[in-house]
Design a protein around this motif. Structure first.
Motif, PDB file in Angstrom:
ATOM      1  N   TYR A 163      13.920  12.853  -5.570  1.00 15.25           N
ATOM      2  CA  TYR A 163      13.351  11.597  -6.590  1.00 15.25           C
ATOM      3  C   TYR A 163      11.988  11.784  -7.855  1.00 15.25           C
ATOM      4  O   TYR A 163      11.150  12.688  -7.264  1.00 15.25           O
ATOM      5  N   ALA A 164      12.312  10.954  -8.692  1.00 14.75           N
ATOM      6  CA  ALA A 164      11.285  11.464  -9.713  1.00 14.75           C
ATOM      7  C   ALA A 164      10.557  10.133 -10.286  1.00 14.75           C
ATOM      8  O   ALA A 164      11.629   8.938  -9.512  1.00 14.75           O
ATOM      9  N   ILE A 165       9.425   9.854 -10.795  1.00 15.41           N
ATOM     10  CA  ILE A 165       9.112   8.608 -11.490  1.00 15.41           C
ATOM     11  C   ILE A 165      10.137   8.741 -12.273  1.00 15.41           C
ATOM     12  O   ILE A 165      11.071   8.589 -12.510  1.00 15.41           O
ATOM     13  N   GLY A 166      10.077   6.911 -12.029  1.00 15.67           N
ATOM     14  CA  GLY A 166      11.198   6.221 -13.012  1.00 15.67           C
ATOM     15  C   GLY A 166      10.531   5.834 -14.429  1.00 15.67           C
ATOM     16  O   GLY A 166       9.775   5.705 -14.462  1.00 15.67           O
ATOM     17  N   PRO A 167      11.640   4.819 -15.179  1.00 16.72           N
ATOM     18  CA  PRO A 167      11.590   4.412 -16.248  1.00 16.72           C
ATOM     19  C   PRO A 167      10.396   3.162 -16.272  1.00 16.72           C
ATOM     20  O   PRO A 167      10.091   2.764 -17.302  1.00 16.72           O
TER      21      PRO A 167
ATOM     22  N   GLY B 210      13.951   0.312 -10.544  1.00 18.51           N
ATOM     23  CA  GLY B 210      14.114   1.356 -11.949  1.00 18.51           C
ATOM     24  C   GLY B 210      12.854   2.021 -11.377  1.00 18.51           C
ATOM     25  O   GLY B 210      11.924   3.156 -12.917  1.00 18.51           O
ATOM     26  N   TYR B 211      11.864   2.501 -10.666  1.00 15.89           N
ATOM     27  CA  TYR B 211      10.268   2.931 -11.007  1.00 15.89           C
ATOM     28  C   TYR B 211      10.370   4.461 -10.153  1.00 15.89           C
ATOM     29  O   TYR B 211       9.291   5.080 -10.653  1.00 15.89           O
ATOM     30  N   VAL B 212      11.549   4.218  -9.818  1.00 15.79           N
ATOM     31  CA  VAL B 212      11.617   5.523  -8.868  1.00 15.79           C
ATOM     32  C   VAL B 212      13.272   5.965  -9.505  1.00 15.79           C
ATOM     33  O   VAL B 212      13.745   5.195  -9.299  1.00 15.79           O
ATOM     34  N   LEU B 213      13.705   7.261  -9.841  1.00 15.34           N
ATOM     35  CA  LEU B 213      14.891   7.905 -10.112  1.00 15.34           C
ATOM     36  C   LEU B 213      15.122   8.700  -8.695  1.00 15.34           C
ATOM     37  O   LEU B 213      14.311   9.169  -8.200  1.00 15.34           O
TER      38      LEU B 213
ATOM     39  N   LEU C  50       4.121   5.339  -5.690  1.00 16.06           N
ATOM     40  CA  LEU C  50       3.820   6.192  -7.244  1.00 16.06           C
ATOM     41  C   LEU C  50       3.293   6.481  -7.195  1.00 16.06           C
ATOM     42  O   LEU C  50       3.719   7.477  -8.470  1.00 16.06           O
ATOM     43  N   SER C  51       2.134   6.816  -6.741  1.00 14.39           N
ATOM     44  CA  SER C  51       0.658   7.572  -7.416  1.00 14.39           C
ATOM     45  C   SER C  51       1.154   9.131  -7.038  1.00 14.39           C
ATOM     46  O   SER C  51       1.057  10.107  -7.989  1.00 14.39           O
TER      47      SER C  51
ATOM     48  N   ASP D 132       0.300  -1.330  -0.190  1.00 21.06           N
ATOM     49  CA  ASP D 132       0.041   0.100  -0.004  1.00 21.06           C
ATOM     50  C   ASP D 132       0.938   1.555  -0.005  1.00 21.06           C
ATOM     51  O   ASP D 132       0.698   2.204  -0.526  1.00 21.06           O
ATOM     52  N   ALA D 133       1.678   1.247   1.064  1.00 22.32           N
ATOM     53  CA  ALA D 133       2.627   2.207   0.559  1.00 22.32           C
ATOM     54  C   ALA D 133       3.439   2.612  -0.243  1.00 22.32           C
ATOM     55  O   ALA D 133       3.560   4.195  -0.911  1.00 22.32           O
TER      56      ALA D 133
END
Length: 176
Positions: free
Chosen positions: A62-66, A51-54, A14-15, A8-9
């Protein structure tokens, strides 16, 4: 209460990142999601490894990843809403002789998913995959009109959000 709090966390992280216009510091992620800082860092570490977060070390953000993009691309390839909605839109267009589309509200934007043009009619301004501010389109306004007032206030907390058409600064008119 969820049976799998870590999942859940993770999905909440990611959301949150996917809704942002720019990368976030870990402290803000923890604060906005009401997570302990240590848990937030642990989740971010695993998400970076996969790779879900950069992690942007110079910015400490932190940013959303590829890998998250690949999940989104997989959704687009499967196109479940388009598969279900296409037939409905086609029947509606055939019955009315007017062009039509299926769209979804995504935050304060309208995302166009299916478009069917009626024979002999002018093309629509939308196209599949296009996002437009909901408050500036008839489709978006119809969707917004159905939202509970609290959700509408969350999307548009002030008048400025309704007046702004883009994030670009105003430009002088040609010939001015």
């Amino acid at each position: 209460m969820t049976k799998v709090p870590a999942a859940d966390a993770t999905l909440r992280v990611l959301s949150l990142l996917s809704r942002q216009r720019s990368p976030l510091p870990a402290a803000r992620i923890a604060s906005e999601l009401d997570l302990p800082r240590s848990t937030t860092y642990d989740l971010l570490t695993v998400l970076v490894e996969h790779g879900y977060v950069l992690h942007l070390p110079q910015e400490r953000r932190y940013a959303i990843g590829p890998a998250a993009y690949e999940v989104a691309a997989g959704y687009a390839r499967h196109a479940p809403l388009a598969r279900v909605g296409r037939g409905v839109v086609e029947r509606l267009v055939d019955a009315t002789g007017e062009s039509g589309h299926l769209a979804s509200l995504s935050g304060s934007d309208v995302l166009y998913i299916v478009e069917e043009r009626a024979r002999g009619r002018t093309s629509l301004v939308s196209d599949i995959g296009v996002r437009l501010p909901a408050h500036l389109t008839a489709t978006g306004r119809a969707m917004l009109a159905q939202l509970p007032p609290a959700q509408l206030r969350t999307l548009y907390p002030g008048r400025q959000e309704l007046l702004r058409r883009t994030d670009a600064p105003p430009r002088p008119l040609r010939g001015s």
